[in-house]
Design an enzyme around this catalytic site. Structure first.
Site, PDB file in Angstrom:
ATOM      1  N   ARG A 222      32.702  41.742  49.639  1.00  0.00           N
ATOM      2  CA  ARG A 222      32.556  41.460  48.214  1.00  0.00           C
ATOM      3  C   ARG A 222      31.264  40.685  48.005  1.00  0.00           C
ATOM      4  O   ARG A 222      31.040  39.665  48.654  1.00  0.00           O
ATOM      5  CB  ARG A 222      33.768  40.632  47.771  1.00  0.00           C
ATOM      6  CG  ARG A 222      33.799  40.313  46.322  1.00  0.00           C
ATOM      7  CD  ARG A 222      35.113  39.695  45.946  1.00  0.00           C
ATOM      8  NE  ARG A 222      35.277  38.339  46.452  1.00  0.00           N
ATOM      9  CZ  ARG A 222      36.086  37.445  45.897  1.00  0.00           C
ATOM     10  NH1 ARG A 222      36.813  37.775  44.861  1.00  0.00           N
ATOM     11  NH2 ARG A 222      36.199  36.233  46.403  1.00  0.00           N
TER      12      ARG A 222
ATOM     13  N   THR B 200      28.314  39.115  42.165  1.00  0.00           N
ATOM     14  CA  THR B 200      28.751  40.131  41.191  1.00  0.00           C
ATOM     15  C   THR B 200      30.224  40.481  41.369  1.00  0.00           C
ATOM     16  O   THR B 200      30.820  41.142  40.515  1.00  0.00           O
ATOM     17  CB  THR B 200      27.940  41.426  41.381  1.00  0.00           C
ATOM     18  OG1 THR B 200      28.204  41.914  42.712  1.00  0.00           O
ATOM     19  CG2 THR B 200      26.448  41.181  41.217  1.00  0.00           C
TER      20      THR B 200
ATOM     21  N   ASP C 187      40.962  31.685  51.560  1.00  0.00           N
ATOM     22  CA  ASP C 187      40.256  32.865  52.067  1.00  0.00           C
ATOM     23  C   ASP C 187      41.039  33.433  53.246  1.00  0.00           C
ATOM     24  O   ASP C 187      41.128  32.811  54.312  1.00  0.00           O
ATOM     25  CB  ASP C 187      38.839  32.460  52.502  1.00  0.00           C
ATOM     26  CG  ASP C 187      38.020  33.691  52.868  1.00  0.00           C
ATOM     27  OD1 ASP C 187      38.442  34.431  53.788  1.00  0.00           O
ATOM     28  OD2 ASP C 187      36.983  33.930  52.239  1.00  0.00           O
TER      29      ASP C 187
ATOM     30  N   ASP D 252      39.105  33.877  56.581  1.00  0.00           N
ATOM     31  CA  ASP D 252      38.825  32.596  57.244  1.00  0.00           C
ATOM     32  C   ASP D 252      40.091  32.023  57.862  1.00  0.00           C
ATOM     33  O   ASP D 252      40.069  31.457  58.955  1.00  0.00           O
ATOM     34  CB  ASP D 252      38.263  31.580  56.246  1.00  0.00           C
ATOM     35  CG  ASP D 252      36.836  31.921  55.826  1.00  0.00           C
ATOM     36  OD1 ASP D 252      36.260  32.870  56.398  1.00  0.00           O
ATOM     37  OD2 ASP D 252      36.319  31.245  54.923  1.00  0.00           O
TER      38      ASP D 252
END
Ligand code: URA
Length: 212
Positions: free
Chosen positions: A103, A107, A203, A206
């Protein structure tokens, strides 16, 4: 798109542990793996089978076996890899293809950086694995990719989904003429300004693999 939020106390229990910031990576990986196996049971409700005749030690019997071509499981790298074993536990004979998507953090658009999939997916049922349906850009792009290659039935499996992501997928998949299902362990409140699911679990990549 048909959305199924798995409603089961064991799934909620494991998801709560997964969300907890104190849960370390080894435990997070184990919980994600267990959750996916539970979700896979729901997600494979429509898996295609054909009738087959067998002989038991006692009598002739009619059963079913998975049809050919085999289902294709597609983890989206990197975080989807943490869901692969849990899925393969239920579908050990499925083939596995890989899609690397990242990603763009400004944006929020999905960019494909790697792909290892059959060129022709005609008539294939595909199970796409991505732990977090956040903005929906990555999953929508992945599904569009598979449908363009001929896949004719798609089920996305996620650990968490945000309402914004589901809305975007529904919009982007309007022109897609194959059935698309979403099976998720939880539907959360919203996205924050950084595109994270709230309350979410942080995340997922992560937490599975560490910050690299
Ligand atoms: N990806 C993640 O890993 N977590 C989120 O909350 C959103 C996207």
């Amino acid at each position: 798109m048909q959305v199924h939020v798995a409603d089961h106390p064991l799934i909620s229990h494991k998801l709560t542990l997964l969300r907890d910031r104190r849960t370390d990576s080894p435990t997070f990986r184990r919980l994600a793996d267990e959750l996916v196996t539970l979700l896979a049971y729901e997600a494979t409700r429509d898996v295609r089978v054909v009738p087959v005749d067998i002989t038991t030690p006692v009598a002739e019997a009619r059963g079913v076996r998975l049809s050919v071509p085999r289902p294709l499981v597609v983890p989206i790298l990197r975080a989807g890899l943490g869901m692969l074993e849990g899925m393969q536990r239920l579908l050990p004979t499925a083939e596995v293809g890989f899609l690397g998507m990242v990603r763009n953090e400004k944006t929020f658009e999905a960019v494909t950086y790697a792909e290892r999939l059959p060129d022709d997916l005609t008539g294939r049922q595909c199970y796409v694995l991505d732990p977090m349906l956040a903005t929906g850009g990555t999953l929508a792009a992945a599904i569009d990719f598979l449908v363009t290659r001929g896949a004719d039935h798609i089920t996305a499996i996620t650990l968490l989904a945000a309402p914004e992501g589901i809305a975007r997928m529904e919009k982007e998949l309007l022109g897609v003429d194959v059935p698309v299902n979403l099976v998720t362990a939880g539907l959360d409140d919203r996205l924050n300004e950084l595109g994270y699911i709230v309350p979410g679990l942080g995340d997922a990549g992560d937490r599975l693999y560490g910050v690299v």
